[in-house]
Design an enzyme around this catalytic site. Structure first.
Site, PDB file in Angstrom:
ATOM      1  N   HIS A  17       0.846  -1.210   0.000  1.00  0.00           N
ATOM      2  CA  HIS A  17       0.000   0.000   0.000  1.00  0.00           C
ATOM      3  C   HIS A  17       0.877   1.254   0.000  1.00  0.00           C
ATOM      4  O   HIS A  17       0.636   2.200  -0.753  1.00  0.00           O
ATOM      5  CB  HIS A  17      -0.857   0.064   1.274  1.00  0.00           C
ATOM      6  CG  HIS A  17      -1.939  -0.964   1.382  1.00  0.00           C
ATOM      7  ND1 HIS A  17      -2.137  -1.729   2.516  1.00  0.00           N
ATOM      8  CD2 HIS A  17      -2.903  -1.351   0.517  1.00  0.00           C
ATOM      9  CE1 HIS A  17      -3.168  -2.530   2.337  1.00  0.00           C
ATOM     10  NE2 HIS A  17      -3.656  -2.327   1.125  1.00  0.00           N
ATOM     11  N   LYS A  41     -18.536  -5.204   7.422  1.00  0.00           N
ATOM     12  CA  LYS A  41     -17.230  -5.866   7.415  1.00  0.00           C
ATOM     13  C   LYS A  41     -16.637  -5.917   8.822  1.00  0.00           C
ATOM     14  O   LYS A  41     -16.844  -4.995   9.622  1.00  0.00           O
ATOM     15  CB  LYS A  41     -16.273  -5.063   6.511  1.00  0.00           C
ATOM     16  CG  LYS A  41     -15.738  -5.868   5.326  1.00  0.00           C
ATOM     17  CD  LYS A  41     -14.928  -5.010   4.416  1.00  0.00           C
ATOM     18  CE  LYS A  41     -13.648  -5.719   4.045  1.00  0.00           C
ATOM     19  NZ  LYS A  41     -12.910  -5.026   2.990  1.00  0.00           N
ATOM     20  N   ARG A  90      -2.184  -5.978  -8.150  1.00  0.00           N
ATOM     21  CA  ARG A  90      -1.089  -6.910  -7.873  1.00  0.00           C
ATOM     22  C   ARG A  90      -0.958  -7.975  -8.947  1.00  0.00           C
ATOM     23  O   ARG A  90       0.128  -8.311  -9.377  1.00  0.00           O
ATOM     24  CB  ARG A  90      -1.296  -7.587  -6.509  1.00  0.00           C
ATOM     25  CG  ARG A  90      -0.985  -6.684  -5.351  1.00  0.00           C
ATOM     26  CD  ARG A  90      -1.499  -7.229  -4.078  1.00  0.00           C
ATOM     27  NE  ARG A  90      -2.936  -7.427  -4.154  1.00  0.00           N
ATOM     28  CZ  ARG A  90      -3.711  -7.682  -3.137  1.00  0.00           C
ATOM     29  NH1 ARG A  90      -3.198  -7.801  -1.942  1.00  0.00           N
ATOM     30  NH2 ARG A  90      -5.008  -7.825  -3.273  1.00  0.00           N
ATOM     31  N   SER A 128      -3.034  -7.638   3.251  1.00  0.00           N
ATOM     32  CA  SER A 128      -3.200  -7.494   4.701  1.00  0.00           C
ATOM     33  C   SER A 128      -3.631  -8.816   5.319  1.00  0.00           C
ATOM     34  O   SER A 128      -3.135  -9.207   6.389  1.00  0.00           O
ATOM     35  CB  SER A 128      -4.254  -6.428   5.018  1.00  0.00           C
ATOM     36  OG  SER A 128      -3.891  -5.197   4.474  1.00  0.00           O
TER      37      SER A 128
HETATM   38  O1  PNS Z   1      -8.963  -2.518   0.492  1.00  0.00           O
HETATM   39  P1  PNS Z   1     -10.274  -2.936  -0.113  1.00  0.00           P
HETATM   40  O2  PNS Z   1     -11.111  -3.681   0.903  1.00  0.00           O
HETATM   41  O3  PNS Z   1     -10.117  -3.653  -1.409  1.00  0.00           O
HETATM   42  O4  PNS Z   1     -11.061  -1.553  -0.439  1.00  0.00           O
HETATM   43  C1  PNS Z   1     -12.307  -1.596  -1.080  1.00  0.00           C
HETATM   44  C2  PNS Z   1     -12.940  -0.192  -1.155  1.00  0.00           C
HETATM   45  C3  PNS Z   1     -13.006   0.456   0.195  1.00  0.00           C
HETATM   46  C4  PNS Z   1     -12.120   0.674  -2.081  1.00  0.00           C
HETATM   47  C5  PNS Z   1     -14.365  -0.388  -1.748  1.00  0.00           C
HETATM   48  O5  PNS Z   1     -15.042  -1.334  -1.014  1.00  0.00           O
HETATM   49  C6  PNS Z   1     -15.186   0.886  -1.778  1.00  0.00           C
HETATM   50  O6  PNS Z   1     -14.980   1.737  -2.617  1.00  0.00           O
HETATM   51  N1  PNS Z   1     -16.129   1.020  -0.828  1.00  0.00           N
HETATM   52  C7  PNS Z   1     -16.971   2.202  -0.729  1.00  0.00           C
HETATM   53  C8  PNS Z   1     -18.429   1.910  -1.038  1.00  0.00           C
HETATM   54  C9  PNS Z   1     -18.737   2.169  -2.504  1.00  0.00           C
HETATM   55  O7  PNS Z   1     -18.526   3.252  -3.009  1.00  0.00           O
HETATM   56  N2  PNS Z   1     -19.240   1.123  -3.191  1.00  0.00           N
HETATM   57  C10 PNS Z   1     -19.612   1.194  -4.588  1.00  0.00           C
HETATM   58  C11 PNS Z   1     -18.443   1.048  -5.544  1.00  0.00           C
HETATM   59  S1  PNS Z   1     -17.635  -0.490  -5.480  1.00  0.00           S
END
Ligand code: PNS
Length: 164
Positions: A17, A41, A90, A128
């Site tokens: 990250h 979550k 990745r 993670s």
């Molecule tokens: O590190 P992660 O868990 O892959 O991050 C995922 C994240 C936080 C980027 C994604 O879940 C997100 O954008 N959540 C916000 C909710 C949202 O906007 N959802 C609609 C688009 S996917």
């Protein structure tokens, strides 16, 4: 001013990250590292802890800032007038999920671009959740987690195991 948002769970932040954040900071005028808070979550660390851990690993200044959010990512991006979401890729396995999110975000707000940075080969395999698994099983995770937060991760996982 070109602002980018680097969103994620960061539970906890990894060296992978950190690499993406630093590279995004070299491309944009300002980067906001955005810690997501999703009630559905379960996290190892609270949002405040995740923010503090990121702050311990970066020099928070005008050009790199840390924030939290619990709503729609595109709404946050619009609120701070960012021009891009930056995500690290990745491997091919990340692609489906990231591509889907990028397309949905574009549909929700056509002005929001998603920029993918390829992960450095040193961190292609780092996540993670895998790091937490290594730590729980007593392995050495120091190559994958920034030094300032290694002790905190070890302590939390030890506490969690004692509770189980
Ligand atoms: O590190 P992660 O868990 O892959 O991050 C995922 C994240 C936080 C980027 C994604 O879940 C997100 O954008 N959540 C916000 C909710 C949202 O906007 N959802 C609609 C688009 S996917």
């Amino acid at each position: 001013m070109k602002i980018a948002v680097c969103p994620g769970s960061f539970d906890p932040i990894t060296k992978g990250h950190l690499d993406i954040i630093k590279r995004a900071a070299s491309l944009f005028d300002r980067v906001i590292v955005l810690v997501s808070v999703n009630a559905d979550k379960t996290y190892t660390f609270t949002a405040d802890e995740r923010v503090d851990m990121i702050r311990a690993c970066i020099d928070e200044a005008e050009d790199v800032q840390v924030d939290t959010f619990s709503g729609l990512l595109v709404d946050y991006v619009q609120k701070v007038e960012a021009c891009a979401i930056v995500k690290g890729l990745r491997a091919v396995s990340d692609f489906d999920y990231e591509f889907q999110q990028a397309l949905i975000n574009k549909k929700l707000n056509h002005r929001v671009e998603t920029v993918f940075l390829t992960s450095s080969s040193d961190y292609m395999f780092v996540s993670s959740s895998l790091v937490k698994q290594i730590a729980r099983l007593g392995g050495d995770f120091s190559d994958f987690i920034p030094a300032p937060i290694c002790d905190q991760l070890e302590k939390r996982l030890r506490e969690d195991m004692m509770e189980e």
